[in-house]
Design an enzyme around this catalytic site. Sequence first.
Site, PDB file in Angstrom:
ATOM      1  N   GLU A  85      -9.087  -5.499   7.460  1.00 29.91           N
ATOM      2  CA  GLU A  85      -8.912  -6.000   6.092  1.00 29.91           C
ATOM      3  C   GLU A  85      -8.131  -7.315   6.025  1.00 29.91           C
ATOM      4  O   GLU A  85      -7.258  -7.472   5.179  1.00 29.91           O
ATOM      5  CB  GLU A  85      -8.215  -4.936   5.230  1.00 29.91           C
TER       6      GLU A  85
HETATM    7  C1  TNX Z   1      -8.178   1.246   4.568  1.00 29.44           C
HETATM    8  S1  TNX Z   1      -9.136   1.637   7.147  1.00 29.44           S
HETATM    9  C2  TNX Z   1      -7.190   0.755   5.408  1.00 29.44           C
HETATM   10  C3  TNX Z   1      -5.796   1.105   5.169  1.00 29.44           C
HETATM   11  C4  TNX Z   1      -5.645   2.001   3.984  1.00 29.44           C
HETATM   12  C5  TNX Z   1      -6.755   3.010   3.958  1.00 29.44           C
HETATM   13  C6  TNX Z   1      -6.630   4.020   2.880  1.00 29.44           C
HETATM   14  C7  TNX Z   1      -8.213   0.536   7.514  1.00 29.44           C
HETATM   15  C8  TNX Z   1      -8.315   0.141   8.884  1.00 29.44           C
HETATM   16  N1  TNX Z   1      -7.411   0.052   6.558  1.00 29.44           N
HETATM   17  O1  TNX Z   1      -5.026  -0.046   5.005  1.00 29.44           O
HETATM   18  O2  TNX Z   1      -4.417   2.639   4.066  1.00 29.44           O
HETATM   19  O3  TNX Z   1      -7.972   2.343   3.822  1.00 29.44           O
HETATM   20  O4  TNX Z   1      -7.601   4.994   2.969  1.00 29.44           O
END
Ligand code: TNX
Length: 528
Positions: A337
């Site tokens: 992200e």
């Molecule tokens: C996505 S999955 C994220 C996290 C969040 C999560 C909550 C991923 C690698 N990053 O930053 O906590 O979703 O479900």
Amino acid sequence: MFRRARLALLAAGVALGMTVTGAAGAAGASSSAAAAASFPNVVVPVPVSETANGSTFTLASAATLTADDANVGGYLAGILRASTGYALPLTVGAAAPGTIALSLSGAPATVGAEGYQLTIKASSVLLQANSAAGLFHGVQTLLQLLPAQVMSPAKVTSVAWKATGGTILDYPRFGYRGAMLDVARHFFTVAQVEHYIDELSLYKVNYLHLHLSDDQGWRIAINSWPNLATTGGSTEVGGGAGGYYTQADYTTIVNYAASHYMTLVPEIDTPGHTNAALASYAALNCNGVAPPLYTGTDVGFSSLCVSLPLTYTFLDQVVGELAALTPGPYIHIGGDEASSTSQSDYTSFITKAQQIVGNHGKAVMGWHNIAAATLAPSTLAQFWDTTKSNSALAAAAAKGTKIVMSPANHAYLDMKYTKKTTLGQNWAGYVDVNAAYGWDPGNYLSGVSASAIAGVEAPLWSETLVTSANIDYMAFPRLPALMELGWSPESTHNQTSFDARLGAQGPRWHAMGVDYYKSTQVKWPSGS
Ligand code: TNX
């Protein structure tokens, strides 16, 4: 009930070609009781093969224990003594086997480094493995064959401590069977992490991934950058006090995990998810201004300054201290992200981060987004998306990258079970037990062969989780579902049989005081 479980197992076994024959398979068995013998369908993850011998073992008050490994022997003795109240003297390295003997000799080579062979007769139990880890996993199977009350921390007098006789041969499908705990969104103490390790080890988890930093908190003391913990660790989601592990605390967790045959994988999430670090040191920001600490739950708004030389000094020193404290092979660099980092900055950052981690003698683990960069041969990519195809990841896998599977719509323990669940999130959908269990990690991503799959991990993000009871509720019963996918052969995959086995865990969690989600997809026996 036993009869129903037995029939279900036999039906499943016939359908799947499993070895569940027991004495029933021995033509001309002398008595009808022996002919009907089979293991009850209660062990999660289901073993590779179970062959009943028609006898029943009873643990008596005068029983003795012997072990070739003091740690595993002490672990089993501790659990059995607490619930049975028996003395169960333990001799380490004894010449003659005790009533229950944990032996590092005589295990078949097929069980490998983590497997075991368990032979239960009317008056003895012999567990054989090639390593202490194998003995430890075998002990979990033995405990699951004893009555549920064996997991009680207090003495239980009303139970006959019986186990079905026979032989179990067992070893894992995948080498990586992990669980991740997010201690950044909400901080969890050393004792809370140890409690989770206790629970994870019941299901043969062998990697514990700690998500040690995120926008909302930095949770590990770094001597060369002290503000990371003291400033970056000073809050959490919702504005609570947060917290951080001293390096001694971290070592305590590493050692506790090791004593449960789990390798710690520390994660410092980069280049996004870094607000806590950026708030701790103004100099890490491109504009030289520290942002305020953050206690919300948005993602994707922060980025390390990729063009700044200090960013790599920072990373080198953080990774250096962490690598020195971490015996395991991996440092997880996050990589998810990073929507505030341009694509070219992102790939250049991941390339440099891999070099830095490699310089400290470790391999990189990262969320699958890192496949946008050229990956080193030792880098492990963790798939977390809800899709079934990812061309960059498939291309990396074709070049040798190994993948840990954590598809969010199956493996994320922070997803709500149903729309009625109050804890958790639902961005990846609702994940009840059958969704957690209903996929094959070895045959899931299009264009990725089974040989590229290192294993499975169950991540637990903590935006909505504050207490150990919250952790328990989200992890159970899904964690065991995911660990069965990680351990058991694909040929054993059967939803009906699994749901029955999972139900058998309910009374165990009840005895342990684990507040789990009573999914309506599972028939929970009385005492659950
Ligand atoms: C996505 S999955 C994220 C996290 C969040 C999560 C909550 C991923 C690698 N990053 O930053 O906590 O979703 O479900």
